[in-house]
Design a protein around this motif. Structure first.
Motif, mmCIF file in Angstrom:
data_model
loop_
_atom_site.group_PDB
_atom_site.id
_atom_site.type_symbol
_atom_site.label_atom_id
_atom_site.label_comp_id
_atom_site.label_asym_id
_atom_site.label_seq_id
_atom_site.Cartn_x
_atom_site.Cartn_y
_atom_site.Cartn_z
ATOM 1 N N GLN A 1 0.827 -1.204 0.000
ATOM 2 C CA GLN A 1 0.000 0.000 0.000
ATOM 3 C C GLN A 1 0.866 1.260 0.000
ATOM 4 O O GLN A 1 0.603 2.223 -0.734
ATOM 5 N N LEU A 2 1.922 1.267 0.812
ATOM 6 C CA LEU A 2 2.786 2.439 0.929
ATOM 7 C C LEU A 2 3.650 2.662 -0.304
ATOM 8 O O LEU A 2 4.290 3.711 -0.428
ATOM 9 N N ALA A 3 3.674 1.706 -1.215
ATOM 10 C CA ALA A 3 4.387 1.902 -2.484
ATOM 11 C C ALA A 3 3.580 2.760 -3.449
ATOM 12 O O ALA A 3 4.090 3.149 -4.504
ATOM 13 N N SER A 4 2.332 3.061 -3.109
ATOM 14 C CA SER A 4 1.520 4.002 -3.885
ATOM 15 C C SER A 4 1.754 5.408 -3.355
ATOM 16 O O SER A 4 1.485 5.677 -2.177
ATOM 17 N N PRO A 5 2.216 6.360 -4.171
ATOM 18 C CA PRO A 5 2.394 7.723 -3.675
ATOM 19 C C PRO A 5 1.107 8.328 -3.127
ATOM 20 O O PRO A 5 1.145 9.090 -2.152
ATOM 21 N N ARG A 6 -0.027 7.970 -3.698
ATOM 22 C CA ARG A 6 -1.292 8.554 -3.240
ATOM 23 C C ARG A 6 -1.713 7.977 -1.892
ATOM 24 O O ARG A 6 -2.114 8.716 -0.986
ATOM 25 N N PHE A 7 -1.628 6.675 -1.739
ATOM 26 C CA PHE A 7 -1.941 6.069 -0.440
ATOM 27 C C PHE A 7 -0.913 6.492 0.608
ATOM 28 O O PHE A 7 -1.256 6.713 1.776
ATOM 29 N N ALA A 8 0.335 6.592 0.204
ATOM 30 C CA ALA A 8 1.384 6.996 1.139
ATOM 31 C C ALA A 8 1.143 8.407 1.660
ATOM 32 O O ALA A 8 1.369 8.695 2.836
ATOM 33 N N GLU A 9 0.650 9.289 0.805
ATOM 34 C CA GLU A 9 0.406 10.661 1.232
ATOM 35 C C GLU A 9 -0.765 10.742 2.205
ATOM 36 O O GLU A 9 -0.726 11.499 3.177
ATOM 37 N N VAL A 10 -1.817 9.972 1.982
ATOM 38 C CA VAL A 10 -2.923 9.937 2.945
ATOM 39 C C VAL A 10 -2.417 9.420 4.289
ATOM 40 O O VAL A 10 -2.771 9.942 5.349
ATOM 41 N N THR A 11 -1.570 8.398 4.246
ATOM 42 C CA THR A 11 -0.997 7.840 5.469
ATOM 43 C C THR A 11 -0.144 8.870 6.187
ATOM 44 O O THR A 11 -0.238 9.055 7.408
ATOM 45 N N ARG A 12 0.700 9.565 5.444
ATOM 46 C CA ARG A 12 1.544 10.607 6.049
ATOM 47 C C ARG A 12 0.693 11.710 6.666
ATOM 48 O O ARG A 12 0.989 12.204 7.772
ATOM 49 N N ALA A 13 -0.382 12.104 5.987
ATOM 50 C CA ALA A 13 -1.248 13.158 6.498
ATOM 51 C C ALA A 13 -1.898 12.754 7.820
ATOM 52 O O ALA A 13 -2.081 13.583 8.713
ATOM 53 N N ALA A 14 -2.256 11.465 7.957
ATOM 54 C CA ALA A 14 -2.806 10.982 9.225
ATOM 55 C C ALA A 14 -1.788 11.145 10.340
ATOM 56 O O ALA A 14 -2.113 11.575 11.457
ATOM 57 N N GLY A 15 -0.538 10.795 10.047
ATOM 58 C CA GLY A 15 0.508 10.939 11.048
ATOM 59 C C GLY A 15 0.763 12.379 11.432
ATOM 60 O O GLY A 15 0.944 12.698 12.615
ATOM 61 N N ALA A 16 0.761 13.255 10.445
ATOM 62 C CA ALA A 16 0.969 14.673 10.740
ATOM 63 C C ALA A 16 -0.168 15.232 11.591
ATOM 64 O O ALA A 16 0.049 16.084 12.454
ATOM 65 N N ALA A 17 -1.390 14.746 11.346
ATOM 66 C CA ALA A 17 -2.537 15.186 12.142
ATOM 67 C C ALA A 17 -2.372 14.778 13.601
ATOM 68 O O ALA A 17 -2.679 15.546 14.525
ATOM 69 N N VAL A 18 -1.899 13.555 13.837
ATOM 70 C CA VAL A 18 -1.670 13.107 15.209
ATOM 71 C C VAL A 18 -0.555 13.916 15.864
ATOM 72 O O VAL A 18 -0.642 14.275 17.043
ATOM 73 N N ALA A 19 0.470 14.230 15.107
ATOM 74 C CA ALA A 19 1.566 15.022 15.667
ATOM 75 C C ALA A 19 1.087 16.403 16.111
ATOM 76 O O ALA A 19 1.618 16.965 17.084
ATOM 77 N N ARG A 20 0.077 16.950 15.426
ATOM 78 C CA ARG A 20 -0.472 18.253 15.816
ATOM 79 C C ARG A 20 -1.432 18.154 16.997
ATOM 80 O O ARG A 20 -1.646 19.130 17.724
#
Length: 300
Positions: free
Chosen positions: A170-189
């Motif tokens: 899943q993380l090999a998809s740039p689009r899925f990877a970006e949604v995943t990264r955005a979730a992490g950034a939201a938790v960091a905030r």
């Protein structure tokens, strides 16, 4: 909504330096002393690992390799028929081996070239805030053990098959990877535990157990479905609901069973517009907005 009591196989560190994985009485490996010892040994490698050091390399047994090969072979045909094209294209780009269990460091090298994600070793389930905030830095905490051989088609825990065959592809998809990264950034905030939980719940029903239409046919893209050759046969028969944030943030779920309720995106664009945008703009008022917690009345 997830309840902490559902956590499977917590890991403890004893005063004598040993590490113990606590399997539940209903776990298929509970009465298997060899399996329990193996789990403890692999978890100890992750506990001893420190950032900046080479990732632990596991010398997988023939039996563990056989499970990986069996699951890979079963999923290969099922993915072609039931996985979403975005997932399939990413899987093709990553090119995981089917005849052996890849080491986390080699999967990291391949993923970093594709989407910037990399793995770090985890002894078991990682606390929510730590796990998700790391995703914001494109770091994925991964276990390295293999599910019990008596139940190769499904695991209630995140084993290396789930982490790599499911999330790695899943993380090999740039689009899925970006949604995943955005979730992490939201938790960091996030400052509130309730906000972290809402983000985790939406993530659960999308990146973990998400389904999506492709030319009118329901396909899987969630890592939990795409790493389980039992669940990937069943997901289309579950209750399928529209992708809706409030519903996902308030739907009860059990991490130890097949998911009876799933939420379907109309397309990758739709996932990005609804879920990606939610993660990108998520703040600490989100739990109240989505009805996940009751707002506390203010005094007059």
């Amino acid at each position: 909504m997830f309840e902490e009591a559902q956590l499977y196989s917590p890991v403890s560190h004893h005063d004598d330096g040993t590490v113990e994985v606590h399997l539940g009485a209903d776990h298929p490996g509970f009465h298997d002393a060899d399996y329990r010892a193996r789990r403890n040994a692999i978890a100890a490698r992750a506990v001893a690992w420190r950032p900046g050091e080479p990732l632990p390399r596991i010398d997988y047994t023939d039996g563990e390799t056989a499970i990986w090969c069996q699951v890979s072979a079963e999923l290969s045909e099922k993915h072609r028929r039931r996985a979403h094209p975005e997932y399939l294209a990413a899987k093709e780009r990553l090119g995981l081996p089917t005849d052996r269990i890849p080491q986390l460091d080699e999967v990291s090298v391949a993923l970093q070239a594709l989407t910037g994600f990399r793995y770090v070793a985890a002894p078991g389930l990682v606390e929510l805030r730590e796990f998700y905030s790391s995703l914001g830095d494109r770091v994925f905490h991964s276990t390295q053990y293999v599910r019990h051989p008596s139940q190769p088609l499904y695991t209630p825990e995140p084993d290396v098959i789930h982490e790599v065959l499911g999330h790695g592809n899943q993380l090999a998809s740039p689009r899925f990877a970006e949604v995943t990264r955005a979730a992490g950034a939201a938790v960091a905030r996030a400052e509130r535990a309730e906000t972290v939980q809402v983000i985790a719940d939406v993530f659960w029903f999308t990146m973990e157990f998400g389904v999506m239409y492709d030319r009118g046919e329901l396909k899987a893209y969630g890592a939990g479905i795409c790493s389980s050759y039992g669940e990937i046969d069943e997901f289309a028969e579950m209750e399928i609901r529209p992708l809706e944030l409030t519903a996902m943030a308030t739907q009860h779920y059990d991490i130890t069973t097949y998911q009876p309720v799933l939420f379907a995106a109309e397309s990758v664009d739709h996932l990005e517009d609804v879920v990606g945008a939610f993660f990108a703009g998520c703040d600490d008022d989100a739990p109240e907005r989505l009805g996940a917690v009751t707002a506390v009345p203010t005094g007059s």
